[in-house]
Design a protein around this motif. Sequence first.
Motif, PDB file in Angstrom:
ATOM      1  N   GLY A 193      -9.525  -5.489  18.988  1.00 59.08           N
ATOM      2  CA  GLY A 193      -9.550  -6.946  18.861  1.00 59.08           C
ATOM      3  C   GLY A 193     -10.027  -7.466  17.525  1.00 59.08           C
ATOM      4  N   LYS A 194     -10.120  -6.592  16.528  1.00 60.50           N
ATOM      5  CA  LYS A 194     -10.618  -7.017  15.204  1.00 60.50           C
ATOM      6  C   LYS A 194      -9.437  -7.301  14.280  1.00 60.50           C
ATOM      7  N   LEU A 195      -8.715  -8.384  14.608  1.00 61.60           N
ATOM      8  CA  LEU A 195      -7.500  -8.711  13.859  1.00 61.60           C
ATOM      9  C   LEU A 195      -7.809  -9.195  12.450  1.00 61.60           C
ATOM     10  N   PHE A 196      -8.907  -9.942  12.300  1.00 63.62           N
ATOM     11  CA  PHE A 196      -9.281 -10.431  10.965  1.00 63.62           C
ATOM     12  C   PHE A 196      -9.538  -9.250  10.030  1.00 63.62           C
ATOM     13  N   GLU A 197     -10.298  -8.261  10.512  1.00 67.93           N
ATOM     14  CA  GLU A 197     -10.594  -7.078   9.706  1.00 67.93           C
ATOM     15  C   GLU A 197      -9.326  -6.266   9.442  1.00 67.93           C
ATOM     16  N   ALA A 198      -8.424  -6.224  10.457  1.00 66.97           N
ATOM     17  CA  ALA A 198      -7.179  -5.474  10.300  1.00 66.97           C
ATOM     18  C   ALA A 198      -6.313  -6.071   9.193  1.00 66.97           C
ATOM     19  N   GLU A 199      -6.202  -7.396   9.198  1.00 66.07           N
ATOM     20  CA  GLU A 199      -5.395  -8.037   8.152  1.00 66.07           C
ATOM     21  C   GLU A 199      -6.064  -7.887   6.787  1.00 66.07           C
ATOM     22  N   LYS A 200      -7.384  -7.873   6.786  1.00 70.26           N
ATOM     23  CA  LYS A 200      -8.109  -7.677   5.525  1.00 70.26           C
ATOM     24  C   LYS A 200      -7.784  -6.301   4.934  1.00 70.26           C
ATOM     25  N   VAL A 201      -7.704  -5.284   5.804  1.00 69.55           N
ATOM     26  CA  VAL A 201      -7.333  -3.941   5.355  1.00 69.55           C
ATOM     27  C   VAL A 201      -5.937  -3.974   4.736  1.00 69.55           C
ATOM     28  N   LEU A 202      -5.026  -4.685   5.383  1.00 74.84           N
ATOM     29  CA  LEU A 202      -3.661  -4.794   4.867  1.00 74.84           C
ATOM     30  C   LEU A 202      -3.658  -5.395   3.464  1.00 74.84           C
ATOM     31  N   ARG A 203      -4.406  -6.496   3.290  1.00 70.99           N
ATOM     32  CA  ARG A 203      -4.414  -7.180   1.987  1.00 70.99           C
ATOM     33  C   ARG A 203      -5.038  -6.293   0.903  1.00 70.99           C
ATOM     34  N   GLU A 204      -6.106  -5.592   1.260  1.00 72.18           N
ATOM     35  CA  GLU A 204      -6.764  -4.729   0.279  1.00 72.18           C
ATOM     36  C   GLU A 204      -5.847  -3.586  -0.143  1.00 72.18           C
ATOM     37  N   MET A 205      -5.145  -3.012   0.808  1.00 67.35           N
ATOM     38  CA  MET A 205      -4.257  -1.907   0.471  1.00 67.35           C
ATOM     39  C   MET A 205      -3.053  -2.390  -0.343  1.00 67.35           C
ATOM     40  N   MET A 206      -2.610  -3.606  -0.074  1.00 64.26           N
ATOM     41  CA  MET A 206      -1.512  -4.158  -0.870  1.00 64.26           C
ATOM     42  C   MET A 206      -1.973  -4.361  -2.315  1.00 64.26           C
ATOM     43  N   MET A 207      -3.229  -4.769  -2.487  1.00 65.33           N
ATOM     44  CA  MET A 207      -3.770  -4.942  -3.840  1.00 65.33           C
ATOM     45  C   MET A 207      -3.860  -3.607  -4.574  1.00 65.33           C
ATOM     46  N   GLN A 208      -3.994  -2.521  -3.809  1.00 68.56           N
ATOM     47  CA  GLN A 208      -4.067  -1.186  -4.419  1.00 68.56           C
ATOM     48  C   GLN A 208      -2.680  -0.573  -4.632  1.00 68.56           C
ATOM     49  N   GLY A 209      -1.645  -1.353  -4.348  1.00 66.87           N
ATOM     50  CA  GLY A 209      -0.288  -0.875  -4.619  1.00 66.87           C
ATOM     51  C   GLY A 209       0.421  -0.249  -3.441  1.00 66.87           C
ATOM     52  N   VAL A 210      -0.220  -0.246  -2.258  1.00 69.10           N
ATOM     53  CA  VAL A 210       0.443   0.295  -1.071  1.00 69.10           C
ATOM     54  C   VAL A 210       1.425  -0.747  -0.546  1.00 69.10           C
ATOM     55  N   VAL A 211       2.671  -0.369  -0.408  1.00 70.02           N
ATOM     56  CA  VAL A 211       3.687  -1.287   0.101  1.00 70.02           C
ATOM     57  C   VAL A 211       3.764  -1.124   1.620  1.00 70.02           C
ATOM     58  N   PRO A 212       3.348  -2.124   2.377  1.00 67.65           N
ATOM     59  CA  PRO A 212       3.369  -1.992   3.837  1.00 67.65           C
ATOM     60  C   PRO A 212       4.797  -1.907   4.356  1.00 67.65           C
ATOM     61  N   ASP A 213       4.975  -1.175   5.419  1.00 69.72           N
ATOM     62  CA  ASP A 213       6.308  -1.068   6.003  1.00 69.72           C
ATOM     63  C   ASP A 213       6.405  -1.883   7.281  1.00 69.72           C
ATOM     64  N   ASN A 214       7.536  -1.753   7.934  1.00 65.92           N
ATOM     65  CA  ASN A 214       7.796  -2.505   9.161  1.00 65.92           C
ATOM     66  C   ASN A 214       6.751  -2.224  10.234  1.00 65.92           C
ATOM     67  N   VAL A 215       6.326  -0.958  10.338  1.00 70.46           N
ATOM     68  CA  VAL A 215       5.392  -0.562  11.399  1.00 70.46           C
ATOM     69  C   VAL A 215       4.041  -1.251  11.218  1.00 70.46           C
ATOM     70  N   VAL A 216       3.565  -1.343   9.973  1.00 70.54           N
ATOM     71  CA  VAL A 216       2.270  -1.974   9.696  1.00 70.54           C
ATOM     72  C   VAL A 216       2.296  -3.433  10.124  1.00 70.54           C
ATOM     73  N   TYR A 217       3.336  -4.142   9.700  1.00 75.03           N
ATOM     74  CA  TYR A 217       3.444  -5.562  10.063  1.00 75.03           C
ATOM     75  C   TYR A 217       3.578  -5.737  11.574  1.00 75.03           C
TER      76      TYR A 217
END
Length: 749
Positions: free
Chosen positions: A338-362
């Motif tokens: 249930g920690k959606l805020f933290e989950a999205e924060k992880v997504l944003r941080e990894m995108m800043m590090q150059g990780v391109v999220p895929d369909n599964v992540v979204y």
Amino acid sequence: MKRCAIFSVSCLQTILHNQCLSFASNCLPFFSYRSCLYHGLSSSSTNIRPFPDYSPKKPTIRDAEFVHHISTTIKLRRSESLRRILKSYESKFRPDHLIWIFMSIKNDYKLVLDFFDWACLRREPSLEARCIVVQIATASKDLKMVHGLIREFWEKPNLDVSLSFTNFAEKLIYTYKDWGSDPHVFDIFFQVLVETGMLNEARNFFDKLLTYGLVLSVDSCNLFLSHLSRNFDGFEMAIKVFNEYPEVGICWNTTSYNIIINSICQLGKIKEAHHLLLKMEFRGSIPDVVTYSTIISKYCHVGELQKALRLIGEMEAKGLKANPYICNSIILFLCKNGKLFEAEKVLREMMMQGVVPDNVVYTTLIDGYCKLSNVPAAYLLFDEMRVRKIIPDFVTYTAIIHGFCKAGKMTEADNIFHEMVSRGLQPDEVTYTTLIDGYCKTGEVKKAFSLHNQMARKGLVPNVVTYTALADGLCKQGEVDIAIELLQEIHSNGLQLNVCTYNSIVNGLCKSGNIVQAQKLKEKMEEVAGMHPDSFTYTTLMDAYCKIREMDKAYMLLQEMWDRGYKPTVVTFNVLMNGFCLSGMLEDGERLLEWMLEKGIMPNTTTYNSLMKLYCIRNNMRATTEIYRGMCAQGLMPDNNTYNILIKGHCKARDMKTAGFLHKEMVAKGFLLTASSYNALIKGFHKRKKFVEARELFEEMRRQGLIADREIYNLFVDMIYKEGNMEVTLDLCDEVIENCLVRSKNEDM
């Protein structure tokens, strides 16, 4: 010579999803190489056999002349069609001639292939001839052709696999020395055996080559490992191969370790997998991002996030960047908790590090937000996917459709459904059932049945969940008899009903006020269908009795539930707690709370809210505050209802200071006041002569679209009229007429 590539990153990721179903505990630990000889074979070179010399049958003088004519003709007229220039030779051409002609043209690879194709059109070539062409193609570095020629042989119908394997292996070895002498031919033959599922034959062939002093490439052995580790029967052999092959010269690489590590992880042996990762580097194999992501994913799956994060740190310290697979594992763990805020924060941080999220992540995040009923956040991510050209798939669309249906926004759900179909994605039973359930919950049963018919026309079979949704929709409209008829019909057609189906009817009967029939249906579940009612069945009936103030019957159901071994959930207790409070039975409510704690069932915020509400009604704010503190001491966070109950209670007790403080606190946490809470605060501040605060709240209430009661409208109409602001005064008068007079009259009608 460059070896034939067996694994790509995408191929390896596919392998990592293959789940092995068992693990022999006596194979662990298996990380130390054995000192025993492989299958009893000596590693001494004295036991190595030489490859046989090729000694074909000699042609007769007439055959030699015939072969010479054909060889000369095809060499001199190579630009012409073989079918035309060899037409006069067809009647006399025999399989033996093919091999003799190959001897003459073997240095002309293209001519060999063309002549082999011509011969194949006449009759099936001998296995020896096929092996000769395979050897020549290998020596010419045409490994794709080699693979095709071997694979084509195994695709023949009615093939005796065992005999054919023996013959092919022997002919390949027999033709090796004089026709190619390129060991890649054995790699490719081994790979085809593995790909066609002939794993025992592949292992036997590996053993046979050892007697000739040849060891296959690690890529071929990795392919063997990956196929072995796909099922229980082959897993122990995969471990054995991993242990024994180094003894005969196989040097496992990172890919090899990744396959075995994934297999161990799938079996829950996470510690052993981590241990193997630590030993890899000592054996000359460097862990890559796939190695780490496999173990990180498993740590997340078992809830050990800190270990996963430490591994990510170790990985990044070695210069390896997290991939979408790691990102999704962390996000999935956070979403499940249930920690959606933290989950999205992880997504944003990894995108800043150059990780391109895929369909599964979204999709993971979208599904998480939808399950928490935060559809706006889910839709923002859904829209972001399209902006970033990340194509939503079938699962993504179904998740967002479910979110809109859950929120009762069927227009939006229907729009997404049609967008999904327009993109060529075919909805399945889950998608249709989600929409059907959504329409039933919003009372649009006709649309639900229309979708059911559409579903049937597409050849999709509605399941018990589909019919349960339809039955529930009918019950909500009071059509309980029709719902029962529907379920009886589908039951007679062979569809097995489940307890959820019966619960929907019980719920419908209770809501229509027919509790006696609902109680009879509960008994029928056991007598006729052989099903046992669950906690939801009991809770539904208890809720119905509580609402008509028959608390004795509700409590008896709780006792029956407990006696029969069904553990009540916190929802069950909340239903009873609310019933006691509605009936003014405060002492019974307190005893119920004590009983919950004795039975080890932790109350939640809703439980405490019911008690606080009753104490507030009795104007006992000291007891209310004690309950609130006790709730917080249990680690439970107040929700929107908690704040509204407390604010109204303190306003009633004329403690506007505490009420104002609670209002600021709830706003800071993103909660909203209800209309009744606004009314209580406005009246309380006005009586305390805090007109500015009262007026700010009144304006805020209007902006929220909430309706004040007539007394408050009268206060502000007088106040604003005295200020001389006639325009606002007239607007308020219109609101009073619309909200307090017209609506009241319509409700009375």
